[in-house]
Design an enzyme around this catalytic site. Structure first.
Site, PDB file in Angstrom:
ATOM      1  CG  ASN A   9      47.513  39.742  80.867  1.00 20.09           C
ATOM      2  OD1 ASN A   9      46.975  39.746  79.522  1.00 20.09           O
ATOM      3  ND2 ASN A   9      47.561  41.107  81.120  1.00 20.09           N
ATOM      4  CE  LYS A  38      47.315  47.762  84.750  1.00 16.32           C
ATOM      5  NZ  LYS A  38      47.610  47.731  86.245  1.00 16.32           N
ATOM      6  CD  GLU A 134      46.430  44.878  81.558  1.00 15.90           C
ATOM      7  OE1 GLU A 134      47.598  45.182  82.004  1.00 15.90           O
ATOM      8  OE2 GLU A 134      46.043  44.008  81.839  1.00 15.90           O
ATOM      9  CG  LEU A 208      48.452  59.387  96.439  1.00 12.56           C
ATOM     10  CD1 LEU A 208      47.904  60.454  97.569  1.00 12.56           C
ATOM     11  CD2 LEU A 208      48.984  60.139  95.301  1.00 12.56           C
ATOM     12  N   GLY A 212      49.318  55.857 100.792  1.00  6.58           N
ATOM     13  CA  GLY A 212      47.937  56.031 100.813  1.00  6.58           C
ATOM     14  C   GLY A 212      46.904  56.303  99.482  1.00  6.58           C
ATOM     15  CG  ASP A 233      55.322  40.798  93.712  1.00  5.65           C
ATOM     16  OD1 ASP A 233      55.262  41.926  93.129  1.00  5.65           O
ATOM     17  OD2 ASP A 233      55.157  39.788  93.199  1.00  5.65           O
ATOM     18  N   GLY A 238      47.385  47.442  93.266  1.00  4.20           N
ATOM     19  CA  GLY A 238      46.538  48.518  92.755  1.00  4.20           C
ATOM     20  C   GLY A 238      45.150  47.876  92.079  1.00  4.20           C
ATOM     21  CG  ASP A 239      45.165  45.031  89.024  1.00  5.67           C
ATOM     22  OD1 ASP A 239      44.999  46.155  88.527  1.00  5.67           O
ATOM     23  OD2 ASP A 239      46.157  44.314  88.590  1.00  5.67           O
TER      24      ASP A 239
END
Length: 311
Positions: A9, A38, A134, A208, A212, A233, A238-239
């Site tokens: 994206n 992602k 996605e 989390l 962590g 930011d 996570g990716d």
């Protein structure tokens, strides 16, 4: 060698004092576009982790939005398998980033929805197939079946949160979720430990955020406290975790080492703006690992307690 199959994206990012509440208009103070998605983020993270060879299957429209996405991926050293869609726009994401570094994201999938089972390249030689949610669930399941038949490990980052049936979960070797996604799959009443126990996937990893991450590997539990950084930011963190985790596993690391590598990389990703633009290379990750010694017993026990893990 890793194959990432998933989304790409173009991110339209507005920075603002806070994320708007429903019905609220907030005056932002900066606007930028970044390559994202992602799948593409995870492919770049795997490539920058060093050692792993990363390829990606993705779908793009025949429009201007596709150009920076393709350039970012190839610039990171990712070999591309592109499905071109003349009748669909390249995927886009609209992101608000608050001054506290939190974000809210709305995705318009566009060409990402065009990926079908027939598009998957031959899986021979790939150690891992890494996917997200996605793209259509039927496509994810078809790819998982093909990878399993070819002897590749199947890794799913179940994001964004969607209901997953038992048939798909049965095809997975590794499932990566955040706390909200775990609750979506297992029910909001489940603790982290209960969620880990309910999921019949050989390895489940739960990220989390600033705390962590934790994982169940068979019947054993691991925890990895977060690395201390000043966030700018969190988009793409996570990716970054997923891509680096799989790259470390591809290179033969055990899960404890892979979690540590991925946690350091995702922490560094929070210190710069954008998704792919914030993903660190292996040199930066190695420097952070050297600067911050392994977590002390107190931090490990506090995280185990938060997750309600057995002793």
């Amino acid at each position: 060698m890793i194959l990432v199959a998933g989304s790409a994206n173009l991110d339209f990012v507005v920075r603002a004092p806070h994320i708007p509440a429903p019905g609220e208009t907030v005056l932002g103070h900066a606007f930028t576009t970044f390559p994202g998605g992602k799948g593409a983020n995870q492919a770049v993270a795997a490539a920058r982790a060093g050692g792993a060879s990363a390829q990606m299957l993705l779908a793009l429209g025949e429009d201007a939005f596709a150009v920076p996405l393709e350039a970012s991926l190839t610039g990171a050293g990712v070999l591309l398998h592109i499905v071109r869609c003349a009748d669909l726009a390249t995927g886009t994401a609209f992101i608000c980033v608050s001054d506290a570094a939190e974000n809210a994201i709305t995705v318009a999938p566009g060409a990402n929805n065009a990926l079908e089972g027939r598009h998957l390249p031959a899986m021979g030689g790939f150690s891992h197939l890494l996917m997200q949610l996605e793209t259509p669930l039927a496509t994810v399941a078809a790819y998982a079946r093909a990878a399993r038949a070819a002897g590749s490990k199947v890794v799913l980052n179940a994001a964004p949160a969607r209901q997953l049936d038992a048939g798909l979960l049965d095809l997975l070797d590794i499932l990566v979720v955040n706390q909200g996604e775990l609750a979506s799959i297992c029910g909001n009443s489940a603790s982290i430990a209960e969620g880990l126990q309910r999921l019949k996937v050989p390895v489940v990893v739960v990220t989390l955020g600033e705390r962590g991450c934790c994982a169940r590997v068979g019947e054993h539990y691991l925890v990895q406290p977060a690395f201390a950084v000043q966030p700018v930011d969190t988009t793409g963190a996570g990716d970054t975790f997923c891509g680096v985790l799989v790259a470390a596993l591809d290179q033969g690391a055990d899960m404890a080492h892979a979690l540590r590598q991925a946690s350091a990389a995702s922490a560094l990703a929070c210190t710069r703006a954008g998704a792919q633009s914030s993903i660190p290379d292996t040199t930066a990750v190695a420097a952070l690992l050297q600067q911050q010694p392994r977590s002390d017993i107190g931090a490990l026990e506090a995280l185990r307690s938060f997750c309600a893990l057995p002793p």
